[in-house]
Design a protein around this motif. Sequence first.
Motif, PDB file in Angstrom:
ATOM      1  N   ILE A 115      -6.182  -1.249  17.736  1.00 53.88           N
ATOM      2  CA  ILE A 115      -6.410  -0.515  16.482  1.00 53.88           C
ATOM      3  C   ILE A 115      -5.483   0.693  16.527  1.00 53.88           C
ATOM      4  O   ILE A 115      -5.528   1.465  17.497  1.00 53.88           O
ATOM      5  N   GLU A 116      -4.646   0.813  15.502  1.00 54.85           N
ATOM      6  CA  GLU A 116      -3.838   2.027  15.423  1.00 54.85           C
ATOM      7  C   GLU A 116      -4.481   3.007  14.459  1.00 54.85           C
ATOM      8  O   GLU A 116      -4.936   2.633  13.383  1.00 54.85           O
ATOM      9  N   VAL A 117      -4.531   4.282  14.861  1.00 51.91           N
ATOM     10  CA  VAL A 117      -4.950   5.362  13.962  1.00 51.91           C
ATOM     11  C   VAL A 117      -3.669   6.030  13.479  1.00 51.91           C
ATOM     12  O   VAL A 117      -2.942   6.622  14.288  1.00 51.91           O
TER      13      VAL A 117
ATOM     14  N   GLN B 228       0.831  -1.202   0.000  1.00 53.81           N
ATOM     15  CA  GLN B 228       0.000   0.000   0.000  1.00 53.81           C
ATOM     16  C   GLN B 228       0.865   1.251   0.000  1.00 53.81           C
ATOM     17  O   GLN B 228       0.545   2.232  -0.682  1.00 53.81           O
ATOM     18  N   MET B 229       1.971   1.233   0.744  1.00 49.30           N
ATOM     19  CA  MET B 229       2.786   2.425   0.884  1.00 49.30           C
ATOM     20  C   MET B 229       4.001   2.415  -0.049  1.00 49.30           C
ATOM     21  O   MET B 229       4.756   3.382  -0.076  1.00 49.30           O
ATOM     22  N   GLY B 230       4.211   1.326  -0.790  1.00 46.63           N
ATOM     23  CA  GLY B 230       5.309   1.274  -1.755  1.00 46.63           C
ATOM     24  C   GLY B 230       6.683   1.233  -1.108  1.00 46.63           C
ATOM     25  O   GLY B 230       7.622   1.869  -1.585  1.00 46.63           O
TER      26      GLY B 230
ATOM     27  N   THR C 226       6.660   7.432  12.119  1.00 48.18           N
ATOM     28  CA  THR C 226       5.886   6.364  11.465  1.00 48.18           C
ATOM     29  C   THR C 226       4.381   6.637  11.480  1.00 48.18           C
ATOM     30  O   THR C 226       3.584   5.715  11.692  1.00 48.18           O
ATOM     31  N   SER C 227       4.026   7.902  11.259  1.00 49.56           N
ATOM     32  CA  SER C 227       2.624   8.325  11.119  1.00 49.56           C
ATOM     33  C   SER C 227       1.786   8.093  12.376  1.00 49.56           C
ATOM     34  O   SER C 227       0.550   8.190  12.335  1.00 49.56           O
ATOM     35  N   ALA C 228       2.405   7.791  13.510  1.00 53.96           N
ATOM     36  CA  ALA C 228       1.655   7.490  14.741  1.00 53.96           C
ATOM     37  C   ALA C 228       0.771   8.679  15.115  1.00 53.96           C
ATOM     38  O   ALA C 228       1.190   9.836  15.016  1.00 53.96           O
TER      39      ALA C 228
ATOM     40  N   GLY D 245       2.049  -3.924  14.241  1.00 52.62           N
ATOM     41  CA  GLY D 245       1.924  -3.498  12.842  1.00 52.62           C
ATOM     42  C   GLY D 245       0.619  -3.953  12.208  1.00 52.62           C
ATOM     43  O   GLY D 245       0.052  -4.990  12.570  1.00 52.62           O
ATOM     44  N   GLY D 246       0.162  -3.191  11.251  1.00 55.92           N
ATOM     45  CA  GLY D 246      -1.119  -3.454  10.586  1.00 55.92           C
ATOM     46  C   GLY D 246      -1.093  -4.797   9.857  1.00 55.92           C
ATOM     47  O   GLY D 246      -0.182  -5.086   9.102  1.00 55.92           O
ATOM     48  N   ILE D 247      -2.141  -5.597  10.085  1.00 52.80           N
ATOM     49  CA  ILE D 247      -2.265  -6.911   9.451  1.00 52.80           C
ATOM     50  C   ILE D 247      -2.761  -6.761   8.016  1.00 52.80           C
ATOM     51  O   ILE D 247      -2.449  -7.563   7.143  1.00 52.80           O
TER      52      ILE D 247
HETATM   53  C1  OOG Z   1       3.444   4.119   8.266  1.00 53.49           C
HETATM   54  C2  OOG Z   1       3.078   3.425   9.549  1.00 53.49           C
HETATM   55  C3  OOG Z   1       2.591   2.025   9.293  1.00 53.49           C
HETATM   56  C4  OOG Z   1       1.743  -0.104  10.320  1.00 53.49           C
HETATM   57  O1  OOG Z   1       1.150  -0.662  11.242  1.00 53.49           O
HETATM   58  O2  OOG Z   1       2.065  -0.699   9.282  1.00 53.49           O
HETATM   59  C5  OOG Z   1       2.054   1.324  10.484  1.00 53.49           C
HETATM   60  C6  OOG Z   1       2.257   4.445   7.406  1.00 53.49           C
HETATM   61  O3  OOG Z   1       1.750   3.560   6.706  1.00 53.49           O
HETATM   62  O4  OOG Z   1       1.837   5.610   7.397  1.00 53.49           O
HETATM   63  O5  OOG Z   1       1.839   1.849  11.543  1.00 53.49           O
END
Ligand code: OOG
Length: 262
Positions: free
Chosen positions: A139-141, A73-75, A161-163, A233-235
């Motif tokens: 769940i991460e936002v 998704q993020m390349g 890392t976009s946290a 990390g996101g599944i």
């Molecule tokens: C980077 C952070 C990705 C994850 O769980 O893969 C992340 C992003 O995609 O913005 O937190």
Amino acid sequence: MPLSAHTIEGLAERLEACQLDARETHKITDDYPDLTWQEAYAIQAAILARKLARGRKLVGLKAGLTSTAKMKQMGVTSPVFGFMTDDYAVPHGGECPVQGLIHPRVEPEIAFVTKKALKGPGCHIAAVLEATDFVIPGIEVIDSRYRDFKFDLKSVVADNTSAARFVIGGQPTRVDQVDLRTVGIVMEKNGEPVAFGAGAAVLGHPATAIAMLANHLGELGQEIPAGTLILSGGITEAIPVAAGDHISLHVHGMGSTGLRFV
Ligand code: OOG
Ligand code: MG
């Protein structure tokens, strides 16, 4: 030429201001194409130092870009590591105002809580399982401070890392009570299933992400202390959200958690 401490502090200030004001910025590597990993993590550390100096507390660590779905998704092609402070925590079932966020997305994750310190180099999955107190749905936002949510790895490391926010909840589960590879997850948005997966999507086993974090910190002479919450990390791909959306995550045998965007 390596970046001066002054430049690193200035870049941390810019990224954190964008986070606090909920506005986008351009990538660090647009201005500094030769940014090194060390400098990227130094900018992230300077952001944490700014928050701690204002009285924020460190409440967790995270691994990101640990699944093929997320990397695609993020390349990008390798995991990254970041932190969460107390103001990122949303209570289980609680509300998350979208004001204060730029373009939030949610990710289904397995959170680990340690009961022993983990130190790299040489940390491996067995050491992580042995040191884990429990795992729990999370769940991460995420909310990249970069324009259009587009970045390269070093820029996203600098941007922590976009946290942005996270919620954990459900059933704290011992690692001998669940197979973290085959454990199934369903994430729902407004009652509709929008993401499905299994633990193995994260590096074959989500504990691998924790071992990689310990090895990364080991290179900096640091460790994961006992009692640390870590998002592995996101599944699946991250899902965009807006005010009014209700998100819930169900993890087989581990209960559910959720939050509502307002
Ligand atoms: C980077 C952070 C990705 C994850 O769980 O893969 C992340 C992003 O995609 O913005 O937190
Ligand atoms: Mg994440």
